[in-house]
Write a protein that holds these residues in place. Structure first.
Motif, PDB file in Angstrom:
ATOM      1  N   CYS A  26      11.523 -10.511 -39.064  1.00  0.00           N
ATOM      2  CA  CYS A  26      12.374 -11.499 -38.663  1.00  0.00           C
ATOM      3  C   CYS A  26      11.676 -12.640 -37.677  1.00  0.00           C
ATOM      4  CB  CYS A  26      13.377 -10.794 -37.485  1.00  0.00           C
ATOM      5  SG  CYS A  26      14.318  -9.844 -38.160  1.00  0.00           S
ATOM      6  N   LYS A  27      10.519 -12.826 -37.965  1.00  0.00           N
ATOM      7  CA  LYS A  27       9.270 -13.914 -37.212  1.00  0.00           C
ATOM      8  C   LYS A  27       9.888 -15.139 -37.317  1.00  0.00           C
ATOM      9  CE  LYS A  27       5.216 -14.257 -39.919  1.00  0.00           C
ATOM     10  NZ  LYS A  27       4.417 -13.264 -40.488  1.00  0.00           N
ATOM     11  N   ASP A  28      10.613 -15.646 -38.763  1.00  0.00           N
ATOM     12  CA  ASP A  28      11.065 -17.040 -38.652  1.00  0.00           C
ATOM     13  C   ASP A  28      12.408 -17.100 -37.842  1.00  0.00           C
ATOM     14  OD1 ASP A  28      12.461 -14.906 -40.472  1.00  0.00           O
ATOM     15  OD2 ASP A  28      13.270 -16.584 -41.320  1.00  0.00           O
ATOM     16  N   LEU A  29      12.823 -16.323 -37.416  1.00  0.00           N
ATOM     17  CA  LEU A  29      14.263 -16.570 -36.706  1.00  0.00           C
ATOM     18  C   LEU A  29      13.782 -16.690 -35.004  1.00  0.00           C
ATOM     19  CD1 LEU A  29      16.204 -13.591 -37.953  1.00  0.00           C
ATOM     20  CD2 LEU A  29      16.169 -16.158 -38.768  1.00  0.00           C
ATOM     21  N   GLU A  81      23.212 -18.534 -34.438  1.00  0.00           N
ATOM     22  CA  GLU A  81      23.066 -18.140 -35.825  1.00  0.00           C
ATOM     23  C   GLU A  81      21.750 -17.072 -36.251  1.00  0.00           C
ATOM     24  OE1 GLU A  81      23.534 -21.152 -34.805  1.00  0.00           O
ATOM     25  OE2 GLU A  81      25.554 -21.205 -35.502  1.00  0.00           O
ATOM     26  N   ASP A  82      20.743 -17.389 -35.621  1.00  0.00           N
ATOM     27  CA  ASP A  82      19.461 -16.629 -35.619  1.00  0.00           C
ATOM     28  C   ASP A  82      19.611 -15.268 -35.121  1.00  0.00           C
ATOM     29  OD1 ASP A  82      18.516 -18.770 -37.048  1.00  0.00           O
ATOM     30  OD2 ASP A  82      16.585 -18.884 -35.923  1.00  0.00           O
ATOM     31  N   ARG A  83      20.419 -15.137 -33.823  1.00  0.00           N
ATOM     32  CA  ARG A  83      20.522 -13.817 -33.356  1.00  0.00           C
ATOM     33  C   ARG A  83      21.535 -12.891 -34.281  1.00  0.00           C
ATOM     34  NH1 ARG A  83      19.235 -13.159 -27.891  1.00  0.00           N
ATOM     35  NH2 ARG A  83      18.707 -15.047 -26.647  1.00  0.00           N
ATOM     36  N   MET A  84      22.425 -13.779 -35.045  1.00  0.00           N
ATOM     37  CA  MET A  84      23.071 -12.844 -35.909  1.00  0.00           C
ATOM     38  C   MET A  84      22.410 -12.389 -37.267  1.00  0.00           C
ATOM     39  SD  MET A  84      26.874 -14.631 -35.281  1.00  0.00           S
ATOM     40  CE  MET A  84      27.647 -13.812 -36.003  1.00  0.00           C
ATOM     41  N   GLU A  85      21.812 -13.444 -37.520  1.00  0.00           N
ATOM     42  CA  GLU A  85      20.801 -12.990 -38.776  1.00  0.00           C
ATOM     43  C   GLU A  85      19.795 -12.095 -38.458  1.00  0.00           C
ATOM     44  OE1 GLU A  85      20.947 -13.869 -41.875  1.00  0.00           O
ATOM     45  OE2 GLU A  85      19.108 -13.312 -42.698  1.00  0.00           O
ATOM     46  N   ASN A  86      19.343 -11.878 -37.334  1.00  0.00           N
ATOM     47  CA  ASN A  86      18.449 -10.948 -36.844  1.00  0.00           C
ATOM     48  C   ASN A  86      18.833  -9.670 -37.075  1.00  0.00           C
ATOM     49  OD1 ASN A  86      15.977 -10.001 -35.456  1.00  0.00           O
ATOM     50  ND2 ASN A  86      17.115  -9.837 -33.697  1.00  0.00           N
ATOM     51  N   ILE A  87      20.074  -9.347 -36.343  1.00  0.00           N
ATOM     52  CA  ILE A  87      20.748  -8.168 -36.444  1.00  0.00           C
ATOM     53  C   ILE A  87      21.575  -7.693 -37.928  1.00  0.00           C
ATOM     54  CG2 ILE A  87      23.043  -6.734 -35.770  1.00  0.00           C
ATOM     55  CD1 ILE A  87      20.803  -7.313 -33.621  1.00  0.00           C
ATOM     56  N   ARG A  88      21.479  -8.827 -38.642  1.00  0.00           N
ATOM     57  CA  ARG A  88      21.858  -8.418 -40.115  1.00  0.00           C
ATOM     58  C   ARG A  88      20.813  -8.057 -40.682  1.00  0.00           C
ATOM     59  NH1 ARG A  88      24.744 -13.771 -40.222  1.00  0.00           N
ATOM     60  NH2 ARG A  88      27.006 -13.187 -39.551  1.00  0.00           N
ATOM     61  N   ARG A  89      19.725  -8.532 -40.663  1.00  0.00           N
ATOM     62  CA  ARG A  89      18.488  -7.633 -41.307  1.00  0.00           C
ATOM     63  C   ARG A  89      17.972  -6.321 -40.631  1.00  0.00           C
ATOM     64  NH1 ARG A  89      14.295 -12.961 -41.442  1.00  0.00           N
ATOM     65  NH2 ARG A  89      15.509 -14.517 -42.307  1.00  0.00           N
ATOM     66  N   LEU A  90      18.251  -6.352 -39.365  1.00  0.00           N
ATOM     67  CA  LEU A  90      17.968  -5.142 -38.748  1.00  0.00           C
ATOM     68  C   LEU A  90      18.907  -3.895 -39.453  1.00  0.00           C
ATOM     69  CD1 LEU A  90      17.276  -5.744 -35.022  1.00  0.00           C
ATOM     70  CD2 LEU A  90      15.655  -5.663 -36.896  1.00  0.00           C
ATOM     71  N   GLY A  91      20.148  -4.430 -39.619  1.00  0.00           N
ATOM     72  CA  GLY A  91      21.002  -3.342 -40.155  1.00  0.00           C
ATOM     73  C   GLY A  91      20.905  -3.173 -41.508  1.00  0.00           C
ATOM     74  N   ALA A  92      20.255  -4.079 -42.409  1.00  0.00           N
ATOM     75  CA  ALA A  92      19.567  -3.816 -43.595  1.00  0.00           C
ATOM     76  C   ALA A  92      18.494  -2.845 -43.694  1.00  0.00           C
ATOM     77  CB  ALA A  92      19.386  -5.112 -44.553  1.00  0.00           C
ATOM     78  N   ALA A  93      17.497  -3.235 -42.624  1.00  0.00           N
ATOM     79  CA  ALA A  93      16.315  -2.324 -42.701  1.00  0.00           C
ATOM     80  C   ALA A  93      16.878  -0.890 -42.183  1.00  0.00           C
ATOM     81  CB  ALA A  93      15.519  -2.792 -41.629  1.00  0.00           C
ATOM     82  N   ASN A 121      21.303  -7.543 -29.619  1.00  0.00           N
ATOM     83  CA  ASN A 121      22.667  -7.378 -30.368  1.00  0.00           C
ATOM     84  C   ASN A 121      23.844  -8.033 -29.619  1.00  0.00           C
ATOM     85  OD1 ASN A 121      24.345  -6.750 -32.609  1.00  0.00           O
ATOM     86  ND2 ASN A 121      23.681  -4.678 -32.726  1.00  0.00           N
ATOM     87  N   PRO A 122      23.947  -9.380 -29.129  1.00  0.00           N
ATOM     88  CA  PRO A 122      24.906  -9.617 -28.079  1.00  0.00           C
ATOM     89  C   PRO A 122      26.341 -10.271 -28.725  1.00  0.00           C
ATOM     90  CG  PRO A 122      23.461 -11.536 -28.824  1.00  0.00           C
ATOM     91  CD  PRO A 122      22.882 -10.330 -29.502  1.00  0.00           C
ATOM     92  N   PHE A 123      26.542 -10.152 -29.957  1.00  0.00           N
ATOM     93  CA  PHE A 123      27.669 -10.902 -30.243  1.00  0.00           C
ATOM     94  C   PHE A 123      28.559  -9.625 -30.977  1.00  0.00           C
ATOM     95  CE2 PHE A 123      25.009 -14.361 -30.436  1.00  0.00           C
ATOM     96  CZ  PHE A 123      25.496 -15.178 -29.608  1.00  0.00           C
ATOM     97  N   GLU A 124      29.887  -9.634 -30.594  1.00  0.00           N
ATOM     98  CA  GLU A 124      30.663  -8.512 -30.970  1.00  0.00           C
ATOM     99  C   GLU A 124      31.035  -8.542 -32.664  1.00  0.00           C
ATOM    100  OE1 GLU A 124      31.801  -6.208 -29.295  1.00  0.00           O
ATOM    101  OE2 GLU A 124      33.685  -5.363 -30.229  1.00  0.00           O
ATOM    102  N   GLU A 125      30.981  -9.845 -33.272  1.00  0.00           N
ATOM    103  CA  GLU A 125      31.257 -10.320 -34.329  1.00  0.00           C
ATOM    104  C   GLU A 125      29.907  -9.499 -35.349  1.00  0.00           C
ATOM    105  OE1 GLU A 125      31.383 -14.352 -35.352  1.00  0.00           O
ATOM    106  OE2 GLU A 125      31.453 -13.826 -37.481  1.00  0.00           O
ATOM    107  N   THR A 126      28.898  -9.472 -35.094  1.00  0.00           N
ATOM    108  CA  THR A 126      27.800  -8.933 -35.757  1.00  0.00           C
ATOM    109  C   THR A 126      27.683  -7.400 -35.472  1.00  0.00           C
ATOM    110  OG1 THR A 126      26.511 -10.773 -34.437  1.00  0.00           O
ATOM    111  CG2 THR A 126      25.580  -9.749 -36.418  1.00  0.00           C
ATOM    112  N   ARG A 127      28.153  -7.010 -34.311  1.00  0.00           N
ATOM    113  CA  ARG A 127      28.264  -5.579 -34.183  1.00  0.00           C
ATOM    114  C   ARG A 127      29.298  -5.071 -35.174  1.00  0.00           C
ATOM    115  NH1 ARG A 127      27.220  -6.747 -28.138  1.00  0.00           N
ATOM    116  NH2 ARG A 127      29.591  -6.939 -28.052  1.00  0.00           N
ATOM    117  N   ASN A 128      30.573  -5.607 -35.235  1.00  0.00           N
ATOM    118  CA  ASN A 128      31.392  -5.165 -35.886  1.00  0.00           C
ATOM    119  C   ASN A 128      31.222  -5.243 -37.380  1.00  0.00           C
ATOM    120  OD1 ASN A 128      33.121  -4.523 -34.032  1.00  0.00           O
ATOM    121  ND2 ASN A 128      34.290  -6.497 -34.031  1.00  0.00           N
TER     122      ASN A 128
END
Ligand code: ADP
Length: 186
Positions: free
Chosen positions: A48-51, A56-68, A85-92
């Motif tokens: 995630c070093k490009d983020l 948007e980047d925090r959400m993308e960070n979590i999506r990548r961690l989820g995939a990992a 993981n600050p956003f409810e939307e990405t946690r959901n």
């Protein structure tokens, strides 16, 4: 075949996510369980070093961690994502996609400022023109959405690390949470 449970440990910087993940990993490994920790701080230096720290980047960070995390699902019993993981939307989103459980690692602000293990709170509280000022520290000058219905809340400001680790351990070994329970004699 293993089928891991993925846990989202969410909370402010310094709340204790890494401490609890490592502590409970140690306990679970004594039970011969396989545990993987996906630590946000570590992945921010690699995958995630490009983020940055925009929403948007925090959400993308979590999506990548989820995939990992998901990529380890056949090789582990418990996988813990330790990130703010600050956003409810990405946690959901992760919950929908990977059937995760959410653990809110909660800690009040005076205790976080007192701990300040990474020196981030001190920097975020500097006046705006100071060259070391940090402008995007979650909980001080960036958003943290309180988890709406976490599966577990651990308040690290009112208990010792050992007590909090035990609380997380008791939760993780519940049959409704984990899938590693094998039939008796099986
Ligand atoms: P995070 O991963 O959430 O950023 P860390 O685990 O890196 O947080 O840091 C938490 C700090 O707080 C550690 O220095 C830890 O020793 C300390 N601490 C004090 N009490 C507790 C507790 N009850 N649970 C977890 N950590 C605690």
């Amino acid at each position: 075949m293993r089928q891991a449970t993925i846990i989202q440990l969410t909370g402010l910087s310094g709340a204790g996510k890494t401490t609890l993940a490592q502590g409970v990993k140690h306990l679970l490994e004594k039970d011969a369980l396989k545990v993987v920790i996906i630590d946000g701080d570590v992945y921010r230096k690699t995958l995630c070093k490009d983020l940055g720290f925009s929403k948007e980047d925090r959400m993308e960070n979590i999506r990548r961690l989820g995939a990992a995390a998901f990529s380890f699902k056949d090789q582990a019993d418990i996988i813990m994502i330790a990130a703010i993981n600050p956003f409810e939307e990405t946690r959901n989103e992760l919950k929908e996609k990977y059937d995760t459980r959410t653990v809110w690692v909660k800690c009040n602000m005076p205790v976080l400022i007192e701990r300040d293990t990474k020196g981030l709170y001190k920097r975020a509280l500097l006046h705006d023109k100071h060259p070391d000022k940090l402008f995007n520290l979650t909980g001080i000058n960036d958003i943290y959405e309180i988890p709406v219905s976490p599966d577990l809340v651990i308040d690290t400001s009112t208990a010792t690390p050992g007590q909090c680790i035990r609380q997380l351990y008791e939760f993780l070994i519940l049959p409704g949470v984990s899938y590693f329970h094998r039939p008796a004699g099986g």
